[in-house]
Design a protein around this motif. Structure first.
Motif, PDB file in Angstrom:
ATOM      1  N   HIS A   1      28.523  30.556  -3.821  1.00  0.00           N
ATOM      2  CA  HIS A   1      29.313  29.316  -3.769  1.00  0.00           C
ATOM      3  C   HIS A   1      29.236  28.642  -2.402  1.00  0.00           C
ATOM      4  CE1 HIS A   1      30.984  30.397  -7.653  1.00  0.00           C
ATOM      5  NE2 HIS A   1      31.296  31.587  -7.166  1.00  0.00           N
TER       6      HIS A   1
ATOM      7  N   GLU B 243      34.782  28.889 -10.666  1.00  0.00           N
ATOM      8  CA  GLU B 243      33.772  28.008 -10.063  1.00  0.00           C
ATOM      9  C   GLU B 243      34.255  26.567 -10.019  1.00  0.00           C
ATOM     10  OE1 GLU B 243      30.189  28.524 -12.237  1.00  0.00           O
ATOM     11  OE2 GLU B 243      29.793  30.541 -11.458  1.00  0.00           O
TER      12      GLU B 243
ATOM     13  N   GLU C 259      35.282  33.034 -15.094  1.00  0.00           N
ATOM     14  CA  GLU C 259      34.326  32.750 -14.025  1.00  0.00           C
ATOM     15  C   GLU C 259      34.052  31.248 -13.928  1.00  0.00           C
ATOM     16  OE1 GLU C 259      31.825  33.241 -10.859  1.00  0.00           O
ATOM     17  OE2 GLU C 259      33.217  34.678 -11.772  1.00  0.00           O
ATOM     18  N   GLN C 260      33.968  30.591 -15.073  1.00  0.00           N
ATOM     19  CA  GLN C 260      33.760  29.135 -15.061  1.00  0.00           C
ATOM     20  C   GLN C 260      34.949  28.419 -14.429  1.00  0.00           C
ATOM     21  OE1 GLN C 260      32.867  27.833 -19.050  1.00  0.00           O
ATOM     22  NE2 GLN C 260      31.163  29.278 -19.276  1.00  0.00           N
TER      23      GLN C 260
END
Length: 451
Positions: free
Chosen positions: A448, A28, A24-25
């Motif tokens: 986002h 992003e 997930e990091q």
């Protein structure tokens, strides 16, 4: 062989604990830094400013205008001042016994002003103009359209990042398997050297063990190159240096499950874009129709005009007016434009039906691909477990001289290939799950989006 399996399982168990958060990091980071997304964001900002520009058309507009004239020649107006006043002046001079009343000459006045200025502030405001309203709504739809374009790029990027990450982990898994296989090959070589010295094995078995070691070194080098290529592509998606380190604590010992997402295709950005395109087309038809409607506006001038740049209470003025424009006849120009837009609307409807069927097919094929990967993984897992036990038994029999080394070598080669295929199909389930997530628009982009 138990060491090989235990090490592989432990490695995959260890990296699983860091799984979801790391990926997930990385996603992003890609959404924040990817150059394609940045370009789409620039286009979105441009559309938003175009919308703000359209809104200003409803507001008054103030401008400063000035003119200065120098003239010579041209049309004139004759004024017979001498013919009109000289007889009267002559009589007055006779009565007064003086020459106080001079004789005048007829005048020729130049129509073009000479040494004349006109400076003014003009304020204009639209009172009735349907085109402005249609134009604003079109710009508003274009902003929504560009936002959907950004979301499309983001969804594709999320899928590509996840896929690239799993490809990288596949390559790392292959490297680890070959490293463990090299340890096994070294052991085989040591065993054959010992058997050869004791006269219990011929030189052919020793040569075969050495050849297997060389072959595994070459395969490990190929796996390393594949990992470097996968690393470079992953870093490219994140807009990082191609050699940047990738934290590899994510992989799963279990297969991926299908994401729990809604299957309503109406939420796909592709279909939403087509709906907005039809709305824009409808507004365009209204814009064409509004060209035949009257347009009413008002203006007010506040300024000063005079000769020789004089400025006083006699030169200052105001001027107010109302303007009406009405396009009464244009020789069927608007009718032809309307027909074009009607055909474009029909084309968009047909395109919407085609894209909807295409998306349904895509959802079906990706789900089938996931099921195929899952079935292949289970088959490979069963084969790997069988070959693992088979190789253990065969190695014991070889040390006792009951089987040939070539049989053991072939069984170990099959086990290595089974381990690699098991690792590949394991990550294939995660890759296909990412495909299904993309088809169903399962990844949440709201967190986002800048808006």
């Amino acid at each position: 062989m138990r060491t090989l399996i235990s090490t592989l399982v432990f490695w995959m168990w260890l990296i699983q604990g860091y799984g979801q958060g790391l990926l997930e990091q990385y996603v992003e980071e890609a959404l924040a830094n990817n150059q394609s997304i940045a370009q789409q964001q620039f286009a979105l900002e441009q559309s938003m400013y175009a919308l703000q520009e359209a809104k200003t058309l409803f507001l008054p507009r103030v401008s400063f205008l000035t003119n200065y004239f120098l003239a010579g020649g041209g049309r004139t107006v004759d004024f017979p001042a001498g013919d009109l006043l000289n007889p009267t002046y002559n009589t007055l001079n006779q009565l007064t016994q003086s020459s106080n009343f001079p004789q005048l000459e007829n005048q020729s006045i130049l129509l073009n002003p000479h040494n004349f200025y006109d400076a003014r502030f003009r304020t204009t405001i639209p009172l009735l103009n349907q085109e402005i309203g249609h134009n604003q709504r079109i710009k508003n739809h274009q902003v929504s359209l560009q936002q959907l374009e950004v979301d499309l790029y983001k969804r594709e990027l999320v899928k590509e990042v996840k896929t690239a990450y799993f490809r990288y982990l596949q390559a790392l898994g292959a490297i680890r398997i070959y490293e463990e296989a090299l340890i096994l090959a070294q052991r085989n070589k040591a065993v054959n050297e010992s058997l050869f010295k004791n006269g219990k094995a011929n030189r052919t078995a020793l040569i075969s063990a050495e050849h297997e070691l060389v072959k595994l070194h070459a395969q490990a080098a190929t796996a390393t190159d594949n990992a470097r290529n996968a690393q470079a592509y992953f870093n490219f998606l994140l807009n990082r240096p191609l050699e940047a380190e990738i934290v590899s604590e994510q992989a799963y010992t279990e297969v991926a499950s299908l994401p729990n997402t809604a299957l309503d295709l109406g939420g796909r950005e592709e279909l939403r874009k087509l709906r907005i395109a039809r709305e824009i087309n409808s507004e365009m038809a209204g814009l064409v129709k509004s060209e035949q409607a009257p347009k009413l506006s008002a203006f007010l001038d506040l300024g000063s005009q005079g000769f020789d740049w004089q400025l006083n209470n006699k030169t200052v003025y105001y001027f107010f007016g109302v303007s009406l424009e009405w396009n009464i006849f244009s020789f069927r120009e608007h009718k032809h434009k309307t027909k074009q837009l009607k055909i474009a609307q029909q084309s968009l409807v047909a395109q919407n039906d085609y894209v909807e069927q295409q998306l349904q097919l895509q959802r079906l094929t990706t789900t089938n691909a996931y099921n195929t990967a899952l079935a292949q993984y289970r088959a490979n897992k069963s084969m790997q477990e069988y070959l693992s036990k088979y190789c253990d038994d065969l190695f014991k029999m070889y040390k006792e001289g009951q089987v040939l080394f070539i049989e053991l070598l072939e069984a170990q080669h099959q086990l290595i290939q089974a381990e690699i295929q098991l690792s590949i199909t394991l990550f294939d389930t995660h890759i296909q799950a990412a495909e299904v997530e993309r088809v169903n628009s399962g990844y949440q982009l709201n967190q986002h989006n800048n808006d």
